[in-house]
Design a protein around this motif. Structure first.
Motif, PDB file in Angstrom:
ATOM      1  N   ARG A  31       0.521  -1.425   0.255  1.00 33.70           N
ATOM      2  CA  ARG A  31      -0.192   0.109   0.389  1.00 33.70           C
ATOM      3  C   ARG A  31       0.856   1.541  -0.100  1.00 33.70           C
ATOM      4  O   ARG A  31       2.100   0.805   0.244  1.00 33.70           O
ATOM      5  CB  ARG A  31      -1.260  -0.205   0.823  1.00 33.70           C
ATOM      6  CG  ARG A  31      -1.657  -0.806   0.812  1.00 33.70           C
ATOM      7  CD  ARG A  31      -2.531  -1.280   2.812  1.00 33.70           C
ATOM      8  NE  ARG A  31      -3.534  -1.801   2.291  1.00 33.70           N
ATOM      9  CZ  ARG A  31      -5.052  -1.923   2.108  1.00 33.70           C
ATOM     10  NH1 ARG A  31      -4.869  -0.596   1.726  1.00 33.70           N
ATOM     11  NH2 ARG A  31      -5.765  -3.634   2.001  1.00 33.70           N
ATOM     12  N   GLU A  32       0.170   1.950  -0.250  1.00 35.33           N
ATOM     13  CA  GLU A  32       1.128   3.633  -0.521  1.00 35.33           C
ATOM     14  C   GLU A  32       0.181   4.063   0.514  1.00 35.33           C
ATOM     15  O   GLU A  32      -0.697   5.096  -0.121  1.00 35.33           O
ATOM     16  CB  GLU A  32       1.308   3.837  -1.863  1.00 35.33           C
ATOM     17  CG  GLU A  32       1.980   5.862  -2.037  1.00 35.33           C
ATOM     18  CD  GLU A  32       1.756   6.268  -3.354  1.00 35.33           C
ATOM     19  OE1 GLU A  32       2.765   6.794  -3.497  1.00 35.33           O
ATOM     20  OE2 GLU A  32       0.980   5.980  -4.315  1.00 35.33           O
ATOM     21  N   LEU A  33       0.358   5.322   0.908  1.00 34.36           N
ATOM     22  CA  LEU A  33      -0.253   6.693   1.832  1.00 34.36           C
ATOM     23  C   LEU A  33       0.751   8.299   1.453  1.00 34.36           C
ATOM     24  O   LEU A  33       1.403   7.956   1.966  1.00 34.36           O
ATOM     25  CB  LEU A  33      -0.863   6.045   3.032  1.00 34.36           C
ATOM     26  CG  LEU A  33      -1.918   7.221   3.944  1.00 34.36           C
ATOM     27  CD1 LEU A  33      -2.581   7.086   3.466  1.00 34.36           C
ATOM     28  CD2 LEU A  33      -1.655   6.770   5.841  1.00 34.36           C
ATOM     29  N   GLN A  45      -5.715   2.865   5.371  1.00 31.06           N
ATOM     30  CA  GLN A  45      -6.087   4.427   4.273  1.00 31.06           C
ATOM     31  C   GLN A  45      -5.336   4.068   3.344  1.00 31.06           C
ATOM     32  O   GLN A  45      -5.734   4.988   2.628  1.00 31.06           O
ATOM     33  CB  GLN A  45      -5.881   5.833   5.424  1.00 31.06           C
ATOM     34  CG  GLN A  45      -6.684   6.037   6.093  1.00 31.06           C
ATOM     35  CD  GLN A  45      -6.024   7.111   6.756  1.00 31.06           C
ATOM     36  OE1 GLN A  45      -4.826   7.447   7.881  1.00 31.06           O
ATOM     37  NE2 GLN A  45      -7.254   8.296   6.898  1.00 31.06           N
ATOM     38  N   GLY A  46      -3.823   3.429   3.387  1.00 31.12           N
ATOM     39  CA  GLY A  46      -3.259   3.224   2.110  1.00 31.12           C
ATOM     40  C   GLY A  46      -4.033   2.567   1.118  1.00 31.12           C
ATOM     41  O   GLY A  46      -4.865   2.040   0.908  1.00 31.12           O
ATOM     42  N   GLU A  47      -3.693   3.138  -0.280  1.00 29.76           N
ATOM     43  CA  GLU A  47      -4.264   3.097  -2.090  1.00 29.76           C
ATOM     44  C   GLU A  47      -3.487   1.602  -1.739  1.00 29.76           C
ATOM     45  O   GLU A  47      -2.184   1.464  -1.782  1.00 29.76           O
ATOM     46  CB  GLU A  47      -3.766   3.642  -2.976  1.00 29.76           C
ATOM     47  CG  GLU A  47      -4.975   5.265  -2.432  1.00 29.76           C
ATOM     48  CD  GLU A  47      -6.460   4.744  -2.836  1.00 29.76           C
ATOM     49  OE1 GLU A  47      -6.592   3.452  -3.578  1.00 29.76           O
ATOM     50  OE2 GLU A  47      -7.300   5.071  -2.023  1.00 29.76           O
ATOM     51  N   LYS A  48      -4.484   0.708  -2.225  1.00 28.66           N
ATOM     52  CA  LYS A  48      -3.337  -0.306  -2.826  1.00 28.66           C
ATOM     53  C   LYS A  48      -2.835  -0.526  -3.771  1.00 28.66           C
ATOM     54  O   LYS A  48      -3.285   0.316  -4.897  1.00 28.66           O
ATOM     55  CB  LYS A  48      -4.819  -1.776  -2.773  1.00 28.66           C
ATOM     56  CG  LYS A  48      -3.794  -3.351  -2.993  1.00 28.66           C
ATOM     57  CD  LYS A  48      -5.148  -4.228  -3.184  1.00 28.66           C
ATOM     58  CE  LYS A  48      -4.907  -5.103  -3.933  1.00 28.66           C
ATOM     59  NZ  LYS A  48      -6.031  -6.776  -3.547  1.00 28.66           N
TER      60      LYS A  48
END
Length: 86
Positions: A31-33, A45-48
């Motif tokens: 994931r990225e946040l 909350q991070g995008e997969k």
């Protein structure tokens, strides 16, 4: 670390404000946040980015050795050079 998770954390200034980008593995996904520094966050909350079952980072001098283990067992590895403008 990010909420106890292994994470690659990138800091940058945008329009005079500091932002943090976290790259980490949570619940079967890399994931990225990206958030403004100081805001409360949770790992979900991070995008997969991609399904994964493992994420490791080891710092070797100015290099980050990054390993991602995919759900099918394939492992991808790369090195990223740390460059600072401070």
């Amino acid at each position: 670390t990010f909420h106890g998770k292994t994470a690659l954390i990138h800091k940058e200034m945008i329009n005079g404000m500091r932002y943090l980008t976290y790259l980490y593995q949570e619940n079967g996904a890399l994931r990225e946040l990206m958030v403004r520094e100081g805001l409360d966050t949770t790992t979900m909350q991070g995008e997969k980015i991609v399904a994964s079952k493992g994420f490791e980072i080891k710092q070797k001098g100015s290099l980050y050795d990054i390993k991602i283990c995919m759900m099918n067992g394939n492992t991808y590895r790369t090195c990223v050079y740390k460059h600072s403008r401070d």
